[in-house]
Motif scaffolding. Structure first.
Motif, PDB file in Angstrom:
ATOM      1  N   ILE B 570      23.896 134.798  96.116  1.00  0.00           N
ATOM      2  CA  ILE B 570      24.283 135.643  97.248  1.00  0.00           C
ATOM      3  C   ILE B 570      25.741 135.325  97.549  1.00  0.00           C
ATOM      4  N   VAL B 571      26.575 136.338  97.498  1.00  0.00           N
ATOM      5  CA  VAL B 571      27.994 136.112  97.715  1.00  0.00           C
ATOM      6  C   VAL B 571      28.373 136.585  99.106  1.00  0.00           C
ATOM      7  N   LYS B 573      30.855 137.926 101.870  1.00  0.00           N
ATOM      8  CA  LYS B 573      31.952 138.869 101.740  1.00  0.00           C
ATOM      9  C   LYS B 573      33.302 138.156 101.800  1.00  0.00           C
ATOM     10  N   LYS B 574      33.381 137.120 102.626  1.00  0.00           N
ATOM     11  CA  LYS B 574      34.697 136.491 102.780  1.00  0.00           C
ATOM     12  C   LYS B 574      35.063 135.625 101.576  1.00  0.00           C
ATOM     13  N   ASP B 575      34.108 135.385 100.681  1.00  0.00           N
ATOM     14  CA  ASP B 575      34.437 134.626  99.471  1.00  0.00           C
ATOM     15  C   ASP B 575      35.004 135.517  98.368  1.00  0.00           C
ATOM     16  N   ILE B 576      34.983 136.816  98.612  1.00  0.00           N
ATOM     17  CA  ILE B 576      35.483 137.725  97.580  1.00  0.00           C
ATOM     18  C   ILE B 576      37.000 137.804  97.678  1.00  0.00           C
ATOM     19  N   MET B 577      37.638 137.604  96.543  1.00  0.00           N
ATOM     20  CA  MET B 577      39.103 137.620  96.531  1.00  0.00           C
ATOM     21  C   MET B 577      39.585 138.816  95.717  1.00  0.00           C
ATOM     22  N   GLN B 578      40.809 139.123  95.887  1.00  0.00           N
ATOM     23  CA  GLN B 578      41.396 140.232  95.136  1.00  0.00           C
ATOM     24  C   GLN B 578      42.326 139.659  94.071  1.00  0.00           C
ATOM     25  N   ALA B 579      42.160 140.111  92.864  1.00  0.00           N
ATOM     26  CA  ALA B 579      43.095 139.720  91.820  1.00  0.00           C
ATOM     27  C   ALA B 579      43.480 140.985  91.074  1.00  0.00           C
ATOM     28  N   HIS B 580      44.715 141.339  91.135  1.00  0.00           N
ATOM     29  CA  HIS B 580      45.191 142.551  90.492  1.00  0.00           C
ATOM     30  C   HIS B 580      44.309 143.737  90.852  1.00  0.00           C
ATOM     31  N   ASN B 581      44.070 143.847  92.151  1.00  0.00           N
ATOM     32  CA  ASN B 581      43.270 144.947  92.666  1.00  0.00           C
ATOM     33  C   ASN B 581      41.834 144.956  92.148  1.00  0.00           C
ATOM     34  N   LYS B 582      41.391 143.818  91.691  1.00  0.00           N
ATOM     35  CA  LYS B 582      39.986 143.739  91.278  1.00  0.00           C
ATOM     36  C   LYS B 582      39.314 142.656  92.099  1.00  0.00           C
ATOM     37  N   GLN B 583      38.027 142.909  92.405  1.00  0.00           N
ATOM     38  CA  GLN B 583      37.317 141.918  93.184  1.00  0.00           C
ATOM     39  C   GLN B 583      36.852 140.784  92.276  1.00  0.00           C
ATOM     40  N   VAL B 584      37.149 139.568  92.694  1.00  0.00           N
ATOM     41  CA  VAL B 584      36.689 138.423  91.907  1.00  0.00           C
ATOM     42  C   VAL B 584      36.101 137.397  92.864  1.00  0.00           C
ATOM     43  N   ILE B 585      35.280 136.529  92.300  1.00  0.00           N
ATOM     44  CA  ILE B 585      34.801 135.398  93.098  1.00  0.00           C
ATOM     45  C   ILE B 585      35.060 134.126  92.315  1.00  0.00           C
ATOM     46  N   ASP B 586      34.991 133.040  93.045  1.00  0.00           N
ATOM     47  CA  ASP B 586      35.135 131.734  92.421  1.00  0.00           C
ATOM     48  C   ASP B 586      33.735 131.219  92.149  1.00  0.00           C
ATOM     49  N   PHE B 587      33.361 131.200  90.882  1.00  0.00           N
ATOM     50  CA  PHE B 587      32.007 130.760  90.526  1.00  0.00           C
ATOM     51  C   PHE B 587      32.122 129.447  89.765  1.00  0.00           C
ATOM     52  N   ARG B 588      31.773 128.386  90.437  1.00  0.00           N
ATOM     53  CA  ARG B 588      31.854 127.036  89.847  1.00  0.00           C
ATOM     54  C   ARG B 588      33.194 126.811  89.165  1.00  0.00           C
ATOM     55  N   GLY B 589      34.244 127.126  89.907  1.00  0.00           N
ATOM     56  CA  GLY B 589      35.577 126.833  89.397  1.00  0.00           C
ATOM     57  C   GLY B 589      36.121 127.870  88.430  1.00  0.00           C
ATOM     58  N   LYS B 590      35.326 128.890  88.144  1.00  0.00           N
ATOM     59  CA  LYS B 590      35.817 129.934  87.237  1.00  0.00           C
ATOM     60  C   LYS B 590      36.020 131.216  88.011  1.00  0.00           C
ATOM     61  N   TYR B 612      26.831 140.212 102.985  1.00  0.00           N
ATOM     62  CA  TYR B 612      26.434 139.430 101.821  1.00  0.00           C
ATOM     63  C   TYR B 612      26.077 140.358 100.664  1.00  0.00           C
ATOM     64  N   PHE B 613      26.399 139.940  99.495  1.00  0.00           N
ATOM     65  CA  PHE B 613      26.082 140.741  98.317  1.00  0.00           C
ATOM     66  C   PHE B 613      25.146 139.963  97.398  1.00  0.00           C
ATOM     67  N   SER B 614      24.072 140.601  96.974  1.00  0.00           N
ATOM     68  CA  SER B 614      23.216 139.995  95.955  1.00  0.00           C
ATOM     69  C   SER B 614      23.905 140.191  94.610  1.00  0.00           C
ATOM     70  N   THR B 615      24.130 139.109  93.911  1.00  0.00           N
ATOM     71  CA  THR B 615      24.919 139.187  92.693  1.00  0.00           C
ATOM     72  C   THR B 615      24.186 138.539  91.531  1.00  0.00           C
ATOM     73  N   VAL B 616      24.194 139.215  90.408  1.00  0.00           N
ATOM     74  CA  VAL B 616      23.643 138.632  89.185  1.00  0.00           C
ATOM     75  C   VAL B 616      24.834 138.226  88.318  1.00  0.00           C
ATOM     76  N   ILE B 617      24.920 136.943  88.012  1.00  0.00           N
ATOM     77  CA  ILE B 617      26.021 136.487  87.165  1.00  0.00           C
ATOM     78  C   ILE B 617      25.587 136.619  85.705  1.00  0.00           C
ATOM     79  N   ILE B 618      26.327 137.432  84.965  1.00  0.00           N
ATOM     80  CA  ILE B 618      25.968 137.633  83.573  1.00  0.00           C
ATOM     81  C   ILE B 618      27.044 137.038  82.675  1.00  0.00           C
ATOM     82  N   ARG B 619      26.714 136.911  81.429  1.00  0.00           N
ATOM     83  CA  ARG B 619      27.616 136.228  80.514  1.00  0.00           C
ATOM     84  C   ARG B 619      27.571 136.896  79.150  1.00  0.00           C
ATOM     85  N   ILE B 628      26.963 143.333  91.248  1.00  0.00           N
ATOM     86  CA  ILE B 628      26.471 143.463  92.615  1.00  0.00           C
ATOM     87  C   ILE B 628      25.334 144.483  92.645  1.00  0.00           C
ATOM     88  N   VAL B 629      24.192 144.045  93.164  1.00  0.00           N
ATOM     89  CA  VAL B 629      23.043 144.942  93.266  1.00  0.00           C
ATOM     90  C   VAL B 629      22.561 144.919  94.713  1.00  0.00           C
TER      91      VAL B 629
END
Lengths: 153, 675
Positions: B570-571, B573-590, B612-619, B628-629
């Motif tokens: 669960i992410v 909203k305030k943890d979401i950052m903008q990078a080059h106009n794209k939404q990113v989060i900090d996930f375990r340092g990545k 809050y956003f329900s998020t599935v981290i995929i790889r 985000i779902v």
């Protein structure tokens, strides 16, 4: 008798936008009532989605939007005609499907040429039976991928 | 003529027996004193002999007979296994296999095997009895069959230690049911319920699942942690009827350690006392081997399974309807019946789904044997590592994929991995590593064959291709490395300097490519000169079961393959950052980009502003993304289905599946989303 019957085209008749269309009955697998359709993103808007037809995932095309008619909400008489052309399985949504008739070959005339219409390509011809006018569809053209691409643009 | 109808059965069974021979021989090689394995080999050989004699394949029967004689001698301790004997027996099995294949090809299974027969006879006569060995074996088997609480693992020991420190008692209970007890599982259940009320069961022997299956005689032993006294425990347990005796003893960890050290001398004691010791692991090993051998199969035409599957899916749809109807009618009896039916059909569904699937191990299992032989022939040292042998594939694919894999492995051993001398020169370990790896990804199964050998030499490939007229020199210069590697799969191409009998007839790899492409898959080659190469085969799942996570976005359900999910989170909203106009989060340092499923798939509906956003981290590989779902529904095993021939190339959708309620859910192709 048998010689005569060869000159008939056994066709299924369905209604679309108050007009009557026909296509060869041997293409048709079944006629189904409407059921839950799952939308597939990224497809042309006339592809309504897929549904589970006895365990087979079947894409469904809304013929109204395929032909550029106005959208109409589905009614009790709305049907899906499941057809099997060239190893595919596709369902067509039509306003109603109610009849199977034999169209004598001599009654079939080429589609009237209308200047500036590109839709003409999926019509094989028209048949006049007493007071009914049946439009004969060329299913391959309706489903052809080129037309999907050009429409999707 | 009438034999013909049995021929299919004969061939199938012979193949199975030969495979079992190979498996057990390999096992025997590792553990030459295990007489159980010898018995298994003997049994397979014996059956094979009987079958082939009945079918009139005399050579086959003769050879098996001689082999059987040798095995019999081993079994009766007249012979001890050494690598010479094993080699001859392995050769004999090879010959048997080739005869069976001759029969499959319409031949009569005739072959001159007199050399082998003589060798086998010589072995049989050369008596070298090793009585000491036999004694040791007997003792071992005796101790391992007695009933004991098995090895406690670290966790269990830790629990016992802690409980003792906190003032709980550790007991060892041995419960014996009356011989007349009819529903043993029910009694066991009742006993366990009582035990769970007064404390906690740490371990049971046989295991709980075995007990539930009534897979025991009349007694079983558990270790219990409780505060009650011995007598209290005993009385409570005895309240359950049909119990003969209950023995409760204090169980102390000191005993455990003592008995482990005292094991060597205390063999007789072990049989009488129920004491923990470490021979149980051996027993388990034996059990698992037995299970494998005794599992029985029948052959069913795949078409019948397909029909069954489709019929069942219709049933599922009706089940969904019934559930709805009973939900609205609110009739208790109806609801109960429908619930019961749902449960049963759920179980049925699992069984049917799994029936068509076969673990790829069925193909992989013949490779250790093959690699052993090839390594010997080529004088190379090979370490074969197999991963993902439990990856399940549709039976039809399994049947076809064997030969191409054999080819690729032969190729890797012959052309890829260097001889020990050359490897040493290059500073590599003498033993070459050949890795077989199978896994699911999205709508495909990947099989990778990688070696740490010489790799593919670009120049060599180009020279060869040009001289063979496959391409022109001008073309060659414009090709990328991977295009060059693909050249080795053109017909009429062989890069080995010397043609050997393992591979290199130049008819190999193009056949491999054709077979794989005919299955709807493709093959890619990656290589580092001097470091080794990877052949990666991608196969579609015509019908395959994968585990997915079902998620909901607005009204729509999507399935995300579990294999590509790292985790869900669960992410804020305030943890979401903008990078080059794209939404990113900090996930375990990545830094992980966020993708809104709603936007990617144009799901109709309002865009809501949530905290809050329900998020599935995929790889995919080492790249990650967050999807985000709206809601997570849960994990499920589903059947992958294609979208049909009409809808091809739908972006980021790899297929569809039919859910329990009969609706279709789309399966997300996460690989496409990450690119």
């Amino acid at each position: 008798m048998s010689e005569e019957s060869k000159q008939f085209l056994k066709s299924i008749v369905f209604q679309l936008n108050k007009e009557e269309y026909a296509m060869p009955v041997d293409l048709v697998g079944s006629i189904e009532r409407m059921m839950h359709i799952t939308r597939v993103p990224g497809t042309p808007n006339f592809v309504k989605g897929v549904l589970n037809l006895r365990g087979v995932v079947t894409p469904i095309i809304d013929l109204r939007s395929r032909f550029g008619f106005d959208d109409l909400s589905y009614t009790e008489s709305t049907r899906m005609i499941i057809i099997h052309p060239n190893n595919m399985e596709v369902g067509l949504i039509v306003d109603a499907a109610y009849d199977v008739i034999d169209i004598p070959n001599e009654k079939i005339e080429p589609a009237p040429e209308v200047v500036g219409t590109e839709r003409i390509e999926y019509i094989d011809g028209v048949a006049k039976l007493e007071d009914r006018l049946l439009i004969l569809l060329n299913i391959d053209k309706v489903l052809s991928h080129e037309s999907i691409k050009s429409l999707a643009k | 003529m009438e034999m013909n109808e049995y021929l299919d059965v004969f061939i199938e069974e012979s193949k199975e027996h030969i495979q079992s021979l190979n498996d057990h021989l390999l096992e025997l090689e590792k553990n030459p004193t295990n007489l159980d394995t010898v018995n298994e080999i003997f049994r397979s050989a014996h059956t094979l002999k009987g079958m082939s004699a009945t079918m009139g394949f005399q050579d086959l029967a003769d050879l098996t007979h001689k082999m059987e004689n040798v095995l019999d001698a081993v079994r009766n301790n007249k012979l001890s296994i050494d690598s010479n004997i094993l080699d001859v027996v392995f050769n004999a099995v090879d010959e048997l296999e080739s005869m069976v294949f001759d029969i499959i090809g319409g031949g009569e299974g005739k072959k001159d095997v007199s050399v082998l027969v003589n060798q086998l006879q010589a072995i049989e006569k050369g008596e070298s009895i090793n009585l000491e060995n036999k004694d040791a074996n007997n003792q071992e088997s005796k101790t391992s069959t007695s009933l004991q609480i098995g090895n406690l693992d670290q966790f269990e020991t830790a629990v016992l230690q802690q409980s003792a420190e906190k003032g709980f008692f550790n007991y060892q209970l041995t419960v014996t049911l009356q011989k007349t007890c009819l529903l043993k599982a029910a009694r066991v259940y009742m006993i366990f319920e009582i035990l769970e009320q007064i404390g906690e069961v740490i371990k049971s022997e046989p295991t709980v699942s075995e007990l539930e299956d009534e897979n025991f005689e009349f007694d079983f032993t558990v270790i219990l942690v409780t505060k009650d006294s011995v007598d209290e425990v005993k009385q409570k347990v005895l309240k359950v009827s049909e119990i003969d005796t209950v023995e409760v003893e204090e169980f102390s960890l000191d005993n455990l350690h003592n008995s482990e050290t005292a094991l060597v001398e205390a063999e007789t004691e072990l049989q009488n006392n129920v004491t923990p010791n470490n021979t149980t692991s051996k027993k388990e090993v034996k059990d698992s081997v037995k299970e494998q051998v005794t599992s029985k199969t029948i052959r069913v035409n795949i078409e019948r399974l397909d029909a069954l599957m489709n019929l069942f899916e219709e049933l599922v749809i009706d089940r969904g309807r019934l559930e709805q109807i009973s939900g609205t009618l609110r009739n208790n009896e109806l609801q109960e019946t429908v619930e019961r039916m749902s449960r049963i059909s759920g179980d049925l569904q699992n069984i049917i789904l799994n029936m068509r699937m076969v673990p790829i191990d069925q193909v992989f299992n013949r490779f250790p044997r093959m690699v052993r032989q090839l390594a010997k022939d080529l004088d190379k040292k090979i370490d074969l590592q197999i991963f993902g042998a439990d990856t399940e594939l549709d039976r039809t694919v399994i049947d076809e994929i064997g030969d191409p894999l054999v080819h690729l492995i032969r190729n890797a051993l012959d052309h890829g991995i260097e001889t020990p001398a050359i490897r040493k020169e290059k500073g590599k370990p003498e033993e070459g590593v050949l890795k077989l790896n199978a896994y699911h990804s999205g709508n495909h199964v990947f099989i990778e064959i990688s070696d740490d050998g010489a790799g593919i030499n670009r120049e060599k490939v180009i020279n060869k291709a040009v001289s063979n007229g496959v391409i022109t020199l001008d073309e060659a210069n414009t090709l990328t490395d991977s295009q060059v590697y693909q050249l080795i799969m053109e017909s009429g191409f062989s890069t080995a300097d010397q043609i050997s009998d393992i591979s290199g007839r130049g008819v190999g790899l193009d056949v491999v490519r054709n077979t794989i492409e005919s299955l709807g898959g493709n093959i890619m080659i990656d290589s580092n000169n001097g470091q080794g190469s990877v052949f990666s085969i991608q196969l579609p799942l015509t019908l395959s079961i994968i585990s997915v996570m079902l998620v909901e976005v607005q009204e729509e359900k999507f399935a995300i393959p579990l294999s590509s999910i790292i985790e869900t989170s669960i992410v804020n909203k305030k943890d979401i950052m903008q990078a080059h106009n794209k939404q990113v989060i900090d996930f375990r340092g990545k830094v992980v980009p966020l993708i809104s499923v709603k936007e990617v798939f144009n799901v109709p509906g309002e865009l809501t502003d949530e905290e809050y956003f329900s998020t599935v981290i995929i790889r995919q590989g080492d790249k990650m993304a967050g999807l985000i779902v709206d809601t997570f529904i849960g994990q499920q095993e589903v059947v992958l289905k294609s979208l049909g021939n009409y809808l091809t190339d739908v972006f980021a959708i790899s297929g569809a599946t039919i859910l329990g309620d009969g609706q279709v859910a789309l399966i997300v192709d996460t690989n496409a989303l990450i690119k």
